[in-house]
Design an enzyme around this catalytic site. Structure first.
Site, short mmCIF file in Angstrom:
data_model
loop_
_atom_site.label_atom_id
_atom_site.label_comp_id
_atom_site.label_asym_id
_atom_site.label_seq_id
_atom_site.Cartn_x
_atom_site.Cartn_y
_atom_site.Cartn_z
N ASP A 1 -8.02 0.87 7.75
CA ASP A 1 -6.64 1.37 7.68
C ASP A 1 -6.52 2.70 8.40
O ASP A 1 -5.96 3.66 7.88
CB ASP A 1 -6.21 1.50 6.20
CG ASP A 1 -4.75 1.91 6.06
OD1 ASP A 1 -3.98 1.74 7.04
OD2 ASP A 1 -4.37 2.40 4.99
N GLU B 1 0.85 -1.20 0.00
CA GLU B 1 0.00 0.00 0.00
C GLU B 1 0.88 1.24 0.00
O GLU B 1 0.61 2.21 -0.70
CB GLU B 1 -0.90 0.00 1.25
CG GLU B 1 -1.93 1.14 1.27
CD GLU B 1 -1.47 2.38 2.00
OE1 GLU B 1 -2.15 3.39 1.92
OE2 GLU B 1 -0.40 2.36 2.65
N GLU B 2 1.94 1.17 0.81
CA GLU B 2 2.71 2.38 1.12
C GLU B 2 3.47 2.95 -0.06
O GLU B 2 3.77 4.13 -0.09
CB GLU B 2 3.72 2.07 2.25
CG GLU B 2 3.09 1.60 3.55
CD GLU B 2 2.34 2.70 4.29
OE1 GLU B 2 2.29 3.83 3.79
OE2 GLU B 2 1.79 2.39 5.37
ZN LIG Z 1 -1.97 2.23 6.11
#
Ligand SMILES: [Zn+2]
Length: 309
Positions: free
Chosen positions: A195, A167-168
């Site tokens: 999240d 994701e990052e």
């Molecule tokens: Zn996150």
């Protein structure tokens, strides 16, 4: 950034400084960029995160300074005397390597090929261990599915847990899921991402056809005992599921109290001791109720989009 308890607007409003600041400053002739950390931490750990460089603009180094150190620098500058800063950075971009999304399912009792997705992301920003971003979300998604699987009567549809990779650093896992499951999106009855850390649940962001409102309202009533009643229409639920926003799949994001989230997020302080068990139990309950209800609606949620004002 400003501290907020029930939304991400403080973060959303200030994070462009980090993401786009380097290229914007380089266009003005900067040879390096030092920003005050995004985030609300008062300790000396800098908050870091991704930077986007524009094509054809010099890629100048950019660093984040912790809030107390930024205060110190600000005071020195305000005295009017010259201030010199030396940069020593060891960050670099490595080659991509292959990782994988992790997927597990509790099969539905009548429509097993239709799915409701509970998700989080399995990677973390490198400074922290990723306890709150986003092991918390992954843990809650798994536990909510386990609870549903342990009930005597499973919902009509399958509950699928997806732990997204990367994701990052560019949402590769989210994009891969949208691509690989494109033919199956018509059988996705709803997708949820968790999240936002470990805080108590406040409600959901949701995006579906506006005619889903009565069902969303009924969900809010079910969640009233744990205070998760705020239903915010519009948006795309979460970063990993944002690639699905071009489809008509109903998208949801768990909203939690984030008043302390950005004290730790993307710093060395994102560690297991920050987990709040009681809040996480409530947030897990909110996810389980959502997943069961959406997976068990005979006709499913009305599909479509609300444009956020
Ligand atoms: Zn996150």
């Amino acid at each position: 950034m400003t501290r907020g308890s029930d939304d991400m607007s403080g973060y959303g409003g200030s994070v462009p400084v980090r993401v786009t600041g380097a290229s914007r400053a380089a266009k003005g002739g900067a040879i390096g960029v030092l920003i005050r950390s995004i985030g609300t931490s008062k300790n000396r750990y800098a908050h870091t995160g991704s930077v986007r460089y524009e094509e054809a603009v010099p890629k100048v180094p950019v660093a984040a300074l912790s809030n107390p150190d930024a205060d110190l620098l600000e005071r020195l500058v305000s005295r009017g005397s010259p201030v010199r800063v030396r940069f020593r950075l060891d960050c670099r971009t490595l080659e991509n390597v292959e990782t994988a999304n992790i997927v597990g399912e509790v099969l539905g009792r009548e429509k097993p090929d239709e799915v409701v997705v509970l998700s989080g992301h399995i990677d973390s920003w490198d400074l922290g261990t990723g306890a709150i971003d986003d092991a918390a979300g992954c843990g809650m998604a798994i536990e909510a599915a386990r609870l549903i699987g342990s009930l005597p009567r499973r919902p009509l549809r399958t509950v699928r847990v997806v732990l997204f990779a990367n994701e990052e650093n560019g949402l590769a896992g989210g994009h891969a899921y949208a691509r690989q499951h494109a033919a199956e999106l018509g059988r996705h009855a709803g997708v949820m991402e968790a999240d936002s850390g470990t805080g108590r649940p406040i409600g959901f962001a949701w995006n579906a056809d506006p005619s889903a409102r009565p069902i969303i309202g009924a969900l809010a009533k079910l969640l009233a005992p744990i205070g998760a009643t705020k239903m915010e229409a519009g948006g795309y639920g979460g970063a990993d599921i944002s690639p699905l926003s071009t489809s008509d799949v109903p998208l949801f994001g768990l909203r939690q109290d984030t008043s302390t989230y950005f004290d730790y997020h993307h710093t060395q302080n994102d560690t297991f001791d920050k987990i709040e068990p009681e809040s996480m139990r409530k947030a897990t309950a909110a996810l389980a109720v959502w997943a069961y209800v959406v997976a068990d609606l005979p006709e499913g949620l009305p599909r479509g989009r609300i444009e956020k004002k």
